[in-house]
Design a protein around this motif. Structure first.
Motif, mmCIF file in Angstrom:
data_model
loop_
_atom_site.group_PDB
_atom_site.id
_atom_site.type_symbol
_atom_site.label_atom_id
_atom_site.label_comp_id
_atom_site.label_asym_id
_atom_site.label_seq_id
_atom_site.Cartn_x
_atom_site.Cartn_y
_atom_site.Cartn_z
ATOM 1 N N LEU A 50 0.835 -1.214 0.000
ATOM 2 C CA LEU A 50 0.000 0.000 0.000
ATOM 3 C C LEU A 50 0.866 1.260 0.000
ATOM 4 N N ALA A 51 1.987 1.213 0.698
ATOM 5 C CA ALA A 51 2.885 2.373 0.730
ATOM 6 C C ALA A 51 3.426 2.681 -0.664
ATOM 7 N N VAL A 52 3.749 1.624 -1.403
ATOM 8 C CA VAL A 52 4.243 1.831 -2.770
ATOM 9 C C VAL A 52 3.131 2.381 -3.656
ATOM 10 N N ALA A 53 1.926 1.822 -3.521
ATOM 11 C CA ALA A 53 0.792 2.315 -4.313
ATOM 12 C C ALA A 53 0.520 3.789 -4.016
ATOM 13 N N LYS A 54 0.606 4.168 -2.748
ATOM 14 C CA LYS A 54 0.391 5.564 -2.363
ATOM 15 C C LYS A 54 1.469 6.456 -2.960
ATOM 16 N N GLU A 55 2.717 5.971 -2.916
ATOM 17 C CA GLU A 55 3.833 6.732 -3.479
ATOM 18 C C GLU A 55 3.624 7.011 -4.965
ATOM 19 N N LEU A 56 2.964 6.103 -5.656
ATOM 20 C CA LEU A 56 2.724 6.253 -7.089
ATOM 21 C C LEU A 56 1.477 7.079 -7.395
ATOM 22 N N GLY A 57 0.811 7.551 -6.344
ATOM 23 C CA GLY A 57 -0.309 8.462 -6.534
ATOM 24 C C GLY A 57 -1.641 7.820 -6.840
ATOM 25 N N LEU A 58 -1.833 6.556 -6.446
ATOM 26 C CA LEU A 58 -3.103 5.894 -6.718
ATOM 27 C C LEU A 58 -4.181 6.332 -5.735
ATOM 28 N N ASP A 59 -5.420 6.135 -6.113
ATOM 29 C CA ASP A 59 -6.568 6.387 -5.244
ATOM 30 C C ASP A 59 -6.599 5.255 -4.213
ATOM 31 N N MET A 60 -6.207 5.548 -2.985
ATOM 32 C CA MET A 60 -6.010 4.490 -1.999
ATOM 33 C C MET A 60 -7.327 3.857 -1.535
ATOM 34 N N ALA A 61 -8.400 4.640 -1.513
ATOM 35 C CA ALA A 61 -9.700 4.068 -1.151
ATOM 36 C C ALA A 61 -10.108 3.019 -2.177
ATOM 37 N N ARG A 62 -9.845 3.307 -3.437
ATOM 38 C CA ARG A 62 -10.173 2.344 -4.490
ATOM 39 C C ARG A 62 -9.247 1.135 -4.430
ATOM 40 N N VAL A 63 -7.976 1.351 -4.123
ATOM 41 C CA VAL A 63 -7.048 0.227 -3.985
ATOM 42 C C VAL A 63 -7.543 -0.730 -2.911
ATOM 43 N N GLU A 64 -7.915 -0.201 -1.743
ATOM 44 C CA GLU A 64 -8.423 -1.024 -0.646
ATOM 45 C C GLU A 64 -9.666 -1.808 -1.081
ATOM 46 N N LYS A 65 -10.536 -1.151 -1.832
ATOM 47 C CA LYS A 65 -11.756 -1.805 -2.299
ATOM 48 C C LYS A 65 -11.430 -2.895 -3.318
ATOM 49 N N ASP A 66 -10.554 -2.566 -4.282
ATOM 50 C CA ASP A 66 -10.255 -3.508 -5.358
ATOM 51 C C ASP A 66 -9.453 -4.717 -4.883
ATOM 52 N N MET A 67 -8.585 -4.529 -3.890
ATOM 53 C CA MET A 67 -7.794 -5.669 -3.447
ATOM 54 C C MET A 67 -8.653 -6.720 -2.742
ATOM 55 N N ALA A 68 -9.839 -6.328 -2.289
ATOM 56 C CA ALA A 68 -10.761 -7.276 -1.656
ATOM 57 C C ALA A 68 -11.860 -7.731 -2.614
ATOM 58 N N SER A 69 -11.715 -7.393 -3.880
ATOM 59 C CA SER A 69 -12.771 -7.666 -4.860
ATOM 60 C C SER A 69 -12.734 -9.100 -5.372
ATOM 61 N N ALA A 70 -13.822 -9.479 -6.028
ATOM 62 C CA ALA A 70 -13.900 -10.804 -6.659
ATOM 63 C C ALA A 70 -12.852 -10.930 -7.758
#
Length: 254
Positions: free
Chosen positions: A180-200
């Protein structure tokens, strides 16, 4: 490779039939006959120990051929998913003449070195298509990192390679927090990352890769599919180049 203890009983049994052609079956051999045959075989093997080495080499050759046939059959059965699944991350030349598929784990030390091999191959081979598949076999942290990676691919596929290099090339264990720290460093939408990583979709991606690996007999990382070949382990950039050339033109050097 089979052990000496494994091979000798088989050799004894096989040679016993040669030494006693008049005996109808192994069950009909008396204890005294068996003792005589074993003595003959033992003395022969002591006098000709090279026979065991030759037999072990032939057995290894047959096992390697059977394994290669299994790999080729697994690739043929799953070719479309291996090479063209939308869940794989495509790098390099998307229309390349050879597809290089790597199964990796973010906590695999060998994968860190293999990443450099992959980058070198893409740089030196403009006709190479590369597909990356998360295969988190080492720990729960590996699974978490893979889930974040899938989320990155879902949100910003153009940033996946940067994410991949930073996380795989970083220090310490890869897990949810580090990913998550790397994803944040790259400027991603972290709320969406959290949602997508738990997705089907994240679950389906990892399950798909595990199923493919099982079909082809992969049990570690890095593992590769190159043409009709399965390659297990970090064989180095020159070894990978030979496999790519074999897939491209049928020989180690085109």
């Amino acid at each position: 490779m089979p052990s000496f203890r494994t091979l000798v009983p088989a050799a004894l049994l096989a040679l016993s039939f040669c030494a006693a052609p008049l005996v109808a079956s192994a069950e009909s051999i008396s204890d005294s006959q068996r003792g005589e045959i074993e003595t003959i075989v033992r003395n022969y093997l002591i006098s000709h120990p090279e026979v065991l080495e030759e037999a072990m080499a032939e057995l290894q050759k047959r096992q390697t051929a059977a394994e290669a046939a299994k790999h080729e059959a697994g690739i043929a059965k799953n070719a479309d998913t291996i090479f063209n699944s939308p869940r794989g991350v495509v790098l390099g030349n998307k229309d390349g003449d050879v597809t290089f598929v790597e199964f990796f784990d973010y906590n695999c030390g060998y994968c860190k070195r293999a990443m450099n091999d992959m980058m070198e191959l893409m740089k030196s081979d403009p006709k190479l298509k590369v597909v990356l598949k998360e295969f988190p076999v080492l720990s729960q942290g590996s699974v978490e990192a893979a889930q974040v990676a899938v989320a990155v691919r879902m949100q910003a596929p153009q940033k996946y390679l940067d994410f991949h290099q930073k996380l795989l090339g970083g220090r310490g264990q890869a897990d949810k927090a580090h990913a998550l720290a790397v994803a944040k460093e790259l400027g991603l939408d972290m709320a969406r990352v959290e949602k997508d990583m738990a997705s089907a979709e994240a679950k389906a991606t990892i399950e798909e890769n595990f199923k493919l690996a099982e079909e082809m007999g992969m049990n570690g990382t890095p593992s590769y599919v190159i043409g009709k070949q399965v390659v297990i382990g970090a064989v180095g950039v020159e070894g990978l180049r030979e496999k790519i050339s074999t897939a491209r033109c049928g020989k180690a050097t085109c």
